[in-house]
Enzyme design. Sequence first.
Site, PDB file in Angstrom:
ATOM      1  N   HIS A 268       0.881  -1.180   0.000  1.00 17.07           N
ATOM      2  CA  HIS A 268       0.000   0.000   0.000  1.00 17.07           C
ATOM      3  C   HIS A 268       0.923   1.236   0.000  1.00 17.07           C
ATOM      4  O   HIS A 268       1.760   1.379  -0.886  1.00 17.07           O
ATOM      5  CB  HIS A 268      -0.910  -0.114   1.233  1.00 17.07           C
ATOM      6  N   HIS A 307      -2.085  -2.045  -9.868  1.00 23.29           N
ATOM      7  CA  HIS A 307      -3.082  -1.479  -8.970  1.00 23.29           C
ATOM      8  C   HIS A 307      -4.329  -2.346  -9.033  1.00 23.29           C
ATOM      9  O   HIS A 307      -4.662  -2.868 -10.091  1.00 23.29           O
ATOM     10  CB  HIS A 307      -3.428  -0.042  -9.395  1.00 23.29           C
ATOM     11  N   ASP A 363       2.910   5.713  -6.611  1.00 20.89           N
ATOM     12  CA  ASP A 363       4.150   5.596  -5.847  1.00 20.89           C
ATOM     13  C   ASP A 363       5.400   5.509  -6.713  1.00 20.89           C
ATOM     14  O   ASP A 363       6.507   5.603  -6.202  1.00 20.89           O
ATOM     15  CB  ASP A 363       4.087   4.342  -4.945  1.00 20.89           C
TER      16      ASP A 363
HETATM   17  C1  LIG Z   1      -1.005  -2.997  -6.012  1.00 21.38           C
HETATM   18  C2  LIG Z   1      -1.121  -4.517  -6.001  1.00 21.38           C
HETATM   19  C3  LIG Z   1      -1.037  -5.009  -4.540  1.00 21.38           C
HETATM   20  C4  LIG Z   1      -2.465  -4.932  -6.595  1.00 21.38           C
HETATM   21  O1  LIG Z   1      -2.610  -6.296  -6.408  1.00 21.38           O
HETATM   22  P1  LIG Z   1      -3.802  -7.160  -7.000  1.00 21.38           P
HETATM   23  O2  LIG Z   1      -4.900  -6.311  -7.503  1.00 21.38           O
HETATM   24  O3  LIG Z   1      -4.146  -8.168  -5.962  1.00 21.38           O
HETATM   25  O4  LIG Z   1      -3.176  -7.830  -8.276  1.00 21.38           O
HETATM   26  P2  LIG Z   1      -2.550  -9.281  -8.354  1.00 21.38           P
HETATM   27  O5  LIG Z   1      -1.573  -9.498  -7.252  1.00 21.38           O
HETATM   28  O6  LIG Z   1      -3.693 -10.256  -8.483  1.00 21.38           O
HETATM   29  O7  LIG Z   1      -1.763  -9.198  -9.704  1.00 21.38           O
HETATM   30  C5  LIG Z   1      -2.229  -9.687 -10.958  1.00 21.38           C
HETATM   31  C6  LIG Z   1      -1.049 -10.270 -11.706  1.00 21.38           C
HETATM   32  O8  LIG Z   1      -0.058  -9.239 -11.947  1.00 21.38           O
HETATM   33  C7  LIG Z   1       1.159  -9.544 -11.263  1.00 21.38           C
HETATM   34  N1  LIG Z   1       1.637  -8.313 -10.639  1.00 21.38           N
HETATM   35  C8  LIG Z   1       0.884  -7.397  -9.973  1.00 21.38           C
HETATM   36  N2  LIG Z   1       1.646  -6.363  -9.597  1.00 21.38           N
HETATM   37  C9  LIG Z   1       2.886  -6.643 -10.027  1.00 21.38           C
HETATM   38  C10 LIG Z   1       4.099  -5.959  -9.931  1.00 21.38           C
HETATM   39  N3  LIG Z   1       4.174  -4.772  -9.330  1.00 21.38           N
HETATM   40  N4  LIG Z   1       5.196  -6.523 -10.462  1.00 21.38           N
HETATM   41  C11 LIG Z   1       5.123  -7.738 -11.080  1.00 21.38           C
HETATM   42  N5  LIG Z   1       3.997  -8.418 -11.210  1.00 21.38           N
HETATM   43  C12 LIG Z   1       2.891  -7.883 -10.685  1.00 21.38           C
HETATM   44  C13 LIG Z   1       0.802 -10.604 -10.224  1.00 21.38           C
HETATM   45  O9  LIG Z   1       1.920 -11.412  -9.915  1.00 21.38           O
HETATM   46  C14 LIG Z   1      -0.282 -11.360 -10.943  1.00 21.38           C
HETATM   47  O10 LIG Z   1       0.321 -12.176 -11.918  1.00 21.38           O
HETATM   48  P3  LIG Z   1      -0.261 -13.649 -12.233  1.00 21.38           P
HETATM   49  O11 LIG Z   1      -1.635 -13.408 -12.815  1.00 21.38           O
HETATM   50  O12 LIG Z   1       0.701 -14.250 -13.195  1.00 21.38           O
HETATM   51  O13 LIG Z   1      -0.310 -14.362 -10.910  1.00 21.38           O
HETATM   52  C15 LIG Z   1       0.014  -5.158  -6.832  1.00 21.38           C
HETATM   53  O14 LIG Z   1      -0.065  -4.709  -8.171  1.00 21.38           O
HETATM   54  C16 LIG Z   1       1.390  -4.864  -6.249  1.00 21.38           C
HETATM   55  O15 LIG Z   1       1.833  -5.587  -5.342  1.00 21.38           O
HETATM   56  N6  LIG Z   1       2.108  -3.789  -6.763  1.00 21.38           N
HETATM   57  C17 LIG Z   1       3.393  -3.430  -6.209  1.00 21.38           C
HETATM   58  C18 LIG Z   1       3.206  -2.637  -4.926  1.00 21.38           C
HETATM   59  C19 LIG Z   1       2.714  -1.228  -5.192  1.00 21.38           C
HETATM   60  O16 LIG Z   1       3.226  -0.518  -6.032  1.00 21.38           O
HETATM   61  N7  LIG Z   1       1.720  -0.841  -4.402  1.00 21.38           N
HETATM   62  C20 LIG Z   1       1.171   0.506  -4.435  1.00 21.38           C
HETATM   63  C21 LIG Z   1      -0.252   0.513  -4.893  1.00 21.38           C
HETATM   64  S1  LIG Z   1      -0.802   2.202  -5.091  1.00 21.38           S
END
Ligand SMILES: CC(C)(COP(=O)(O)OP(=O)(O)OC[C@H]1O[C@@H](n2cnc3c(N)ncnc32)[C@H](O)[C@@H]1OP(=O)(O)O)[C@@H](O)C(=O)NCCC(=O)NCCS
Length: 435
Positions: A268, A307, A363
């Site tokens: 987050h 996201h 971010d």
């Molecule tokens: C923001 C976040 C938690 C959203 O998660 P979510 O909606 O649950 O999305 P998921 O984890 O289901 O991701 C979907 C797919 O994309 C991938 N993915 C998501 N974010 C990714 C990232 N930053 N880098 C690499 N792969 C990523 C996941 O591994 C998943 O792949 P798969 O389908 O092969 O398993 C996630 O994108 C993330 O961890 N981002 C990095 C942290 C970040 O920048 N957070 C700030 C948010 S404002």
Amino acid sequence: MANESVNIVDKRTNASYDLPISKGTIRAMDLRQIKANADDFGLMTYDPAFMNTASCQSAITFIDGDKGILRYRGYSIEDLAEKCTFLEVAYLILFGELPTTVQLTQWVNEITHHTMIHETTKKFLEGFSFNAHPMGMYISTVAALSTIYPDARNISDPATRRLQICRLIGKVPTIAAYTYRHSLGYPYVYPDNELSYTENFMNMLWRMVEPKYQANAVLARALDILFILHADHEQNCSANVMRAVGSSQADPYVCTAAAAAALSGPLHGGANEEVLRMLDEIGSKERILAFLENVKAGRGKLMGFGHRIYKNYDPRARIIKWAADRVFEVTGRNPKLEIALELERIALADEYFIKRKLYPNVDFYSGIIYQAMGFKPEMFTVLFAIPRTVGWLAQWQEMLADPEQKISRPRQIYTGHELRKFVPIEKRTAEAVVG
Ligand SMILES: CC(C)(COP(=O)(O)OP(=O)(O)OC[C@H]1O[C@@H](n2cnc3c(N)ncnc32)[C@H](O)[C@@H]1OP(=O)(O)O)[C@@H](O)C(=O)NCCC(=O)NCCS
């Protein structure tokens, strides 16, 4: 649309149910009537991480994740970032309308007169180790305000609520600045009520021996814009925590501290700090491809990308990129920007990220600006928490005023043992140890 409904046939009983659809949603409680037999509890929905469940109705923030749209109270984030100050936007988010000149003057005055923190709170901060993480100090100190203002527990009184809202918005920059000064071992700087919200924050962060702090106008405005972009983001993890804790009628200080705790996680608000660590780890443009190969192989994430809602460019990231250019004219270009731009370019053209609709989020660039302004990465999430306090408080108020809301309490699907016979300790074997 009137008379919209969905028809469900329960194949277990062949019974048919018409469930009304309102605003593209069915009510989960309407499913409860669907029973296999008279003793059945009724159908529930299973939705870990709230992937497809609306937990409230809200009129504060609108996001269209596919189109990359963000609006507060119907106004586009682009207009607000360009034309408003942060406190003007805070008023809009909290009270629903943009303030008139008179209302804004009064509002700014109200917030400004709540910027001081109690001397005992200063002493409380002094109890932290010099190398304590600023976010840990921040969360604890916001929670500690609850002990100073016991009147805050009277959450049903609108005037008391408004007073705590002003106190919190007024005091969070002071607490944030004090955590920063504490980690540097510098004396705390008292608020200067003649300065704007962000100028005063900069004063409390960076004033040394000069009698009056003069903030750089470009940097103060950039910080104001960053605060506007971070002010609310509908039902994200921390807003959901604010509502959940608030639903037990806890006071707004402990609710805000709980929300800030949720924000601190690396998935987050903690992501901005992680982005800088990631850029440090990559080190140079030549190493980007190898880094991305690791990410694609499942070894780590590209922080600042992806996201839950935005499956298109995060509109805040676009505005931040624009603000970064203004900041770098004053501070000089942060060398990490080159790596970030190249990382973005390569990732956006890569099948892995295209297929998963992963774009830079708020971010990805915010940390680069903050670092250029002189902040250490450990402060980045605290900088996020200050403006987000406005959104949390707006969500909290809306929740309290909503007659449909009750104490927040999800259901579970129990997967543990049925009733077991108790085993006395001398007869237990190692396998029976509870994990
Ligand atoms: C923001 C976040 C938690 C959203 O998660 P979510 O909606 O649950 O999305 P998921 O984890 O289901 O991701 C979907 C797919 O994309 C991938 N993915 C998501 N974010 C990714 C990232 N930053 N880098 C690499 N792969 C990523 C996941 O591994 C998943 O792949 P798969 O389908 O092969 O398993 C996630 O994108 C993330 O961890 N981002 C990095 C942290 C970040 O920048 N957070 C700030 C948010 S404002």
